[in-house]
Structures are given as C-alpha cells and as structure tokens.
Design a protein around this motif. Structure first.
Motif, mmCIF file in Angstrom:
data_model
loop_
_atom_site.group_PDB
_atom_site.id
_atom_site.type_symbol
_atom_site.label_atom_id
_atom_site.label_comp_id
_atom_site.label_asym_id
_atom_site.label_seq_id
_atom_site.Cartn_x
_atom_site.Cartn_y
_atom_site.Cartn_z
ATOM 1 N N GLY A 1 -2.325 1.075 2.081
ATOM 2 C CA GLY A 1 -2.109 -0.339 1.773
ATOM 3 C C GLY A 1 -1.315 -1.067 2.854
ATOM 4 O O GLY A 1 -1.022 -2.253 2.708
ATOM 5 N N VAL B 1 -4.072 7.884 -6.648
ATOM 6 C CA VAL B 1 -3.807 6.481 -6.302
ATOM 7 C C VAL B 1 -3.441 5.649 -7.540
ATOM 8 O O VAL B 1 -2.665 4.706 -7.453
ATOM 9 C CB VAL B 1 -5.038 5.852 -5.596
ATOM 10 N N LEU C 1 13.274 -0.123 -6.292
ATOM 11 C CA LEU C 1 12.717 1.231 -6.263
ATOM 12 C C LEU C 1 13.780 2.243 -5.854
ATOM 13 O O LEU C 1 13.954 3.277 -6.490
ATOM 14 C CB LEU C 1 11.546 1.315 -5.269
ATOM 15 N N LEU D 1 -10.381 2.503 -5.049
ATOM 16 C CA LEU D 1 -9.537 3.378 -4.227
ATOM 17 C C LEU D 1 -9.505 4.806 -4.767
ATOM 18 O O LEU D 1 -9.372 5.759 -4.004
ATOM 19 C CB LEU D 1 -8.111 2.803 -4.134
ATOM 20 N N ARG E 1 3.525 -6.433 -6.891
ATOM 21 C CA ARG E 1 3.736 -6.387 -5.451
ATOM 22 C C ARG E 1 2.769 -5.374 -4.839
ATOM 23 O O ARG E 1 2.548 -5.376 -3.637
ATOM 24 C CB ARG E 1 5.167 -5.973 -5.123
HETATM 25 C C1 HEC Z 1 -4.261 -2.951 -0.678
HETATM 26 C C2 HEC Z 1 -4.061 -1.817 -1.490
HETATM 27 C C3 HEC Z 1 -2.670 -1.217 -1.602
HETATM 28 C C4 HEC Z 1 -1.511 -1.849 -1.886
HETATM 29 C C5 HEC Z 1 -1.286 -3.337 -2.082
HETATM 30 C C6 HEC Z 1 -0.506 -0.831 -2.027
HETATM 31 N N1 HEC Z 1 -1.055 0.407 -1.765
HETATM 32 FE FE1 HEC Z 1 -0.118 2.214 -1.885
HETATM 33 N N2 HEC Z 1 -1.821 3.171 -1.347
HETATM 34 C C7 HEC Z 1 -3.029 2.557 -1.095
HETATM 35 C C8 HEC Z 1 -4.008 3.573 -0.771
HETATM 36 C C9 HEC Z 1 -5.443 3.311 -0.399
HETATM 37 C C10 HEC Z 1 -3.352 4.823 -0.874
HETATM 38 C C11 HEC Z 1 -3.977 6.220 -0.638
HETATM 39 C C12 HEC Z 1 -3.917 6.596 0.802
HETATM 40 C C13 HEC Z 1 -2.530 6.943 1.227
HETATM 41 O O1 HEC Z 1 -1.961 7.921 0.709
HETATM 42 O O2 HEC Z 1 -1.955 6.202 2.030
HETATM 43 C C14 HEC Z 1 -1.979 4.529 -1.232
HETATM 44 C C15 HEC Z 1 -1.020 5.500 -1.441
HETATM 45 C C16 HEC Z 1 0.246 5.245 -1.936
HETATM 46 C C17 HEC Z 1 1.174 6.262 -2.336
HETATM 47 C C18 HEC Z 1 0.934 7.759 -2.336
HETATM 48 C C19 HEC Z 1 0.263 8.152 -3.642
HETATM 49 C C20 HEC Z 1 0.049 9.639 -3.773
HETATM 50 O O3 HEC Z 1 0.137 10.148 -4.904
HETATM 51 O O4 HEC Z 1 -0.202 10.289 -2.770
HETATM 52 C C21 HEC Z 1 2.303 5.624 -2.769
HETATM 53 C C22 HEC Z 1 3.567 6.249 -3.310
HETATM 54 C C23 HEC Z 1 2.071 4.202 -2.617
HETATM 55 N N3 HEC Z 1 0.809 4.002 -2.125
HETATM 56 C C24 HEC Z 1 2.986 3.228 -2.940
HETATM 57 C C25 HEC Z 1 2.730 1.855 -2.938
HETATM 58 C C26 HEC Z 1 3.647 0.847 -3.413
HETATM 59 C C27 HEC Z 1 5.040 1.126 -3.989
HETATM 60 C C28 HEC Z 1 3.037 -0.355 -3.252
HETATM 61 C C29 HEC Z 1 3.567 -1.742 -3.600
HETATM 62 C C30 HEC Z 1 4.919 -2.072 -3.240
HETATM 63 C C31 HEC Z 1 1.735 -0.100 -2.668
HETATM 64 N N4 HEC Z 1 1.582 1.254 -2.486
HETATM 65 C C32 HEC Z 1 0.806 -1.071 -2.364
HETATM 66 C C33 HEC Z 1 -3.297 1.213 -1.174
HETATM 67 C C34 HEC Z 1 -2.374 0.211 -1.499
#
Ligand code: HEC
Ligand code: HEC
Length: 437
Positions: A257, A214, A271, A206, A191
């Motif tokens: 994301g 990430v 979760l 990323l 997902r």
């Molecule tokens: C298209 C790419 C993409 C998808 C799909 C995505 N993410 Fe992310 N996510 C990111 C990026 C880029 C970051 C770093 C920037 C930020 O912190 O928002 C991030 C950051 C995060 C962080 C913080 C990580 C940290 O250590 O700071 C979490 C937790 C997270 N995502 C959870 C999720 C979960 C759970 C899903 C699926 C249900 C998901 N993301 C789907 C791109 C994505």
C-alpha cells in the motif's frame, strides 16, 4: 518446575486432607470399591484420581481459563505454591477460601466467572474452567473436612501468592483492552482505505493476490480484529516499534500500500501506543500500578470515510505533516464549540499543493454524542465549520513520536461549509490560501 511442584502438592493435598466425603466428588464411577477401606487405600485412590482427572489439566502447557478475559497477568497457577500447606495458608490468609461453606470460597467465584455465559459454550477455555473449578472445589472441601488442616494455626507471616496488584489486573482485562483498541486502532481503519477490511471489494482483490493475511480488519468487528492481531505475527512483543503493524504502513518494510503513515502522526501514535501496551502486558512488564501508562483522558475516536481536502496549500507547507482540527458551530450559544469535533493529519503533497485525508470524529467519553456514534454509523451533519491548521515545520513529531502539535505549529484557521459526504470522490473541500491567523 512449578507444575511439577504443583502435581506433588495436589497428590499430597488430596491424599492428605481427604475427609470421608471428598472422594465421592472425584472418584471415577468405574473405580473398584476396596473391600476394607483403610486410610492407606484412600490415599492410593486419591492419588489415582488425581492422575486421571486433575494432573492432565495442570500439566497442560496452555494458559489457564483466566486468559479468556484477562490478557495476561492473571493465571490460576499464581494461586498455587509449591507446598499444599503453604497454598492453603496463603489462600486462607487472603480470605479466598471459606472453610465453613467451602462452595462459597472466593477463589471458586474467580475461577467460575462467566462460566454460564452462553458465549462460552463450546470454547476450549470453558472446558478448562470447569475442570479447574472442580479440582479446587474438591480440594477445598477436603481441606475443610480435615480438622488438622482446617484449624492450622495462623503463621507469623502467611506465605505470599505471586498474584499482581488489582490495578494491574484491571488494566490487562480484555474488556478494558478492547476500549483502548476501539479508540486507538479500530478508529484508524479508514486510513487504510479498506485495503485490509475483510469483505470489501478492495480487500477481496488484494486477498486474491496476497492471501488471507491481507484482510486483517475482521468482518466480526473490533473484538475479532483485536483477537486476531494479538495472536498474529504483526506485533513484535520484543521490539514493539519494529512491529509489521507499524513498519508496513511506514513502508520501512516494503508495503503493497506504500507509505500510509509517518512517524509521529495520529495513526502512528495510536498504533504504537496500543502495541507498546500489549507488549508490556504480555511480557509482564507492569508489576505495580505506577508502571501502568497514564489513563486515557482524551476524547473517544470514531473512524469515518468522510474526506477533508485542503487545496492550494502554500509552498511553505509542502511535504510537512499537517494537522487539521475541525470545530462545529454551536447555534445555541452562537459560538464555535470549545473542543474539536473531528481531526486528521497527513503529510502535505507539496508538488500538488494539496492535502486530503479521512477525518476521525471526536467525542467526550460517555457524552450523548459518543453514545450516538457508538450505536449508529458515526457521521457529521452538513453545516458551518471551522478548521484550525497546524504545520510541523520543525519535524517535531518525527523526532519524538509522542509529541503533540500545538500553539507552536498553529498557522491559522478558516470557516467553511462541510457536506461530509462519504467517499474519495465526494470530499469536503477547503481553500487553504484563505487560512489566516
Ligand atoms: C492501497 C491499499 C493499501 C492500503 C491503503 C494499506 N495497505 Fe497494508 N498492505 C497492502 C497490500 C497489498 C499488502 C500485502 C503485501 C505486503 O505485505 O506488503 C499489505 C500488507 C500490510 C501488512 C502485512 C500483513 C501481513 O499479514 O503480512 C500490514 C501490517 C499492513 N499492510 C498495514 C497497513 C496499515 C496499518 C495501513 C493503514 C494505515 C495500510 N496497511 C494501508 C495494501 C494496502
Ligand atoms: C468471563 C470473563 C472472566 C474470566 C474467565 C475470569 N475473569 Fe477475572 N475478572 C473478570 C471481570 C469482568 C473482572 C472485574 C469484575 C468487577 O470489577 O466486578 C474480573 C476481576 C478479577 C479480579 C479482581 C481484580 C479487581 O478488579 O478487583 C481477579 C483477581 C481476577 N479477576 C482473577 C481471575 C482469575 C484467577 C481467573 C481464572 C481462574 C479469572 N479471573 C477469570 C472477568 C473474568
């Protein structure tokens, strides 16, 4: 406070119940041998040995070696009371020490579990484990050698240890937690579309932009990922619902994301339940068996990169949470299987009249299917399938994240051919305008 007490107790214990044989086990080889070994000299020596070998272990602010396999709720310190005598009486009352064969004492077996596991080699906890084991072994041996202690009368009420009920101990075992993590969190990783999966091209890109944080779905697999998450700041033990692991994909906290889950959908439910459990264990909120969450009776879940797409979705479904349950055809009895073999949910893209998502496979725990999917990559064979569709028109899941969608949300079903190829560009497609009750 407790550690200070404990220091006092071991000093007393070692000096108080040392038999003539005990010091041999603990005295450092370089210690000068007193010319006339009076009991007082023994006392001094034991105290010194304690200072050098045992005190540092118990003064350590780190958790005991038990933490390697028990997430919380178990610590060697729970088996210790402020006084040496109380500790002795409590352990004896619980049958944890064997005064005839001190080396067979149950407490030593509890401490030593997994010590010879090759995986333990080099772990800090393995060193700690050895030290704890040696300290207790020496103390029990010394107590057993002292008739006054060995024969101490049973008090009317033995002092109680601060240990937890076995059900609580079992629930918080890491191997049990891992089972729940695999079905709740690990199965949901597709997902998150590989953005967070260490070693994939998507996440590598990323990582360059945002750093290693990430790539939190670890290459090492479910266990490595669980260990990482539990120790990370992505889980808020005080306010589980505010954990970044939820607020990021909800886009409540601005997320790279975008919106990837909504409150009450399958990803959120899984979760959140897992995070709530970790927080309750870590915060020691479970003190009796009735505090524990109900045992998971549902199917085991397996994530896949196979997508299901419903096109031409009716206007009434627009921007509502849609759940699709997929049933396999059982040719041996010429009927649909009773339980769904796959499921998925997500909000319908109303403007595009479209719904699409990766499917999660479902199998009864312990079944042949579950075993096969645990061993090799989980996948569905091509063939004839049925999809039952549920629409959350009343936003039931948003109001109560635990509420399951059911008969009230059912809008119909349709048969289709599933190819179940993997990947975004190879979706199994169903015409949603054919969904009928
Ligand atoms: C298209 C790419 C993409 C998808 C799909 C995505 N993410 Fe992310 N996510 C990111 C990026 C880029 C970051 C770093 C920037 C930020 O912190 O928002 C991030 C950051 C995060 C962080 C913080 C990580 C940290 O250590 O700071 C979490 C937790 C997270 N995502 C959870 C999720 C979960 C759970 C899903 C699926 C249900 C998901 N993301 C789907 C791109 C994505
Ligand atoms: C290498 C992993 C490992 C370590 C380290 C470990 N345990 Fe355990 N522990 C287990 C397992 C696995 C079980 C369940 C064993 C069984 O059911 O036969 C268990 C069971 C127990 C139980 C019994 C609960 C029940 O199911 O009846 C207690 C109490 C316990 N451990 C305490 C401790 C203490 C105290 C320590 C640290 C001094 C410790 N354990 C260290 C793996 C470990």
């Amino acid at each position: 406070m407790r550690r200070v007490f404990f220091l006092a107790f071991v000093v007393v214990a070692l000096s108080g119940c040392n038999g003539p044989t005990a010091p041999a086990a603990v005295v450092a080889p370089a210690a000068p041998v007193p010319s006339a070994p009076a009991p007082a000299a023994d006392d001094g020596e034991a105290a010194k040995v304690f200072e050098q070998r045992i005190a540092p272990i118990f003064k350590s602010p780190d958790p005991s070696s038990c933490a390697r396999c028990h997430l919380a709720t178990v610590d060697i310190k729970q088996y210790i009371l402020p006084s040496a005598k109380d500790t002795f009486l409590a352990l004896r009352d619980q049958g944890l020490i064997d005064l005839n064969k001190p080396e067979d004492s149950k407490i030593l077996a509890l401490i030593n579990r997994g010590a010879d596991d090759p995986k333990a080699a080099g772990l800090i906890s393995a060193k700690r484990q050895k030290a704890e084991h040696e300290a207790f072994a020496a103390w029990i041996k010394a107590c057993a050698a002292d008739p006054a202690i060995k024969n101490a009368p049973k008090p009317e009420k033995a002092p109680a240890l601060s240990t937890m009920p076995v059900e609580v101990v079992r629930h918080a075992r890491k191997d049990r937690m891992l089972e729940s993590f695999e079905t709740n969190v690990w199965s949901m990783r597709f997902r998150c579309m590989n953005c967070h999966t260490e070693g994939t091209p998507q996440s590598a890109k990323l990582v360059k932009e945002h750093g290693e944080r990430v790539a939190w779905f670890k290459k090492g697999g479910a266990e490595a990922t669980m260990d990482y998450l539990i120790a990370s700041k992505l889980i808020d033990l005080d306010k589980p619902e505010k954990s970044l692991l939820l607020t990021k994909p909800l886009n409540e906290m601005k997320h790279g994301g975008g919106v990837k889950i909504v409150v009450g959908d399958q990803g959120y439910k899984a979760l959140r339940a897992w995070i709530e459990d970790v927080a309750a264990i870590k915060k020691e909120k479970y003190t009796k068996s009735t505090d524990l969450p109900p045992t998971e009776t549902g199917p085991k879940r397996f994530g896949t990169e196979a997508w299901l797409k419903l096109e031409k979705t009716p206007d009434a479904w627009g921007d509502k949470l849609l759940q699709a349950d997929v049933y396999a055809w059982d040719a041996t009895v010429s009927a649909w299987e009773r339980d769904p073999i796959a499921t998925s949910d997500r909000v319908v893209f109303g403007k595009g009249k479209l719904w699409q998502h990766t499917v999660t496979l479902l199998a009864v725990p312990g079944s042949d299917r579950a075993k096969a999917w645990a061993k090799a990559k989980p996948a569905l064979p091509a063939g004839k399938y049925l999809v039952k569709v549920y629409i959350d028109s009343a936003d039931k899941a948003k109001k109560d994240w635990k509420a399951p969608l059911g008969a009230d949300e059912y809008v119909g079903q349709v048969e289709f051919q599933g190819r179940w190829a993997e990947g975004y560009s190879a979706m199994t497609t169903v015409d949603a305008s054919k969904v009928k009750k």
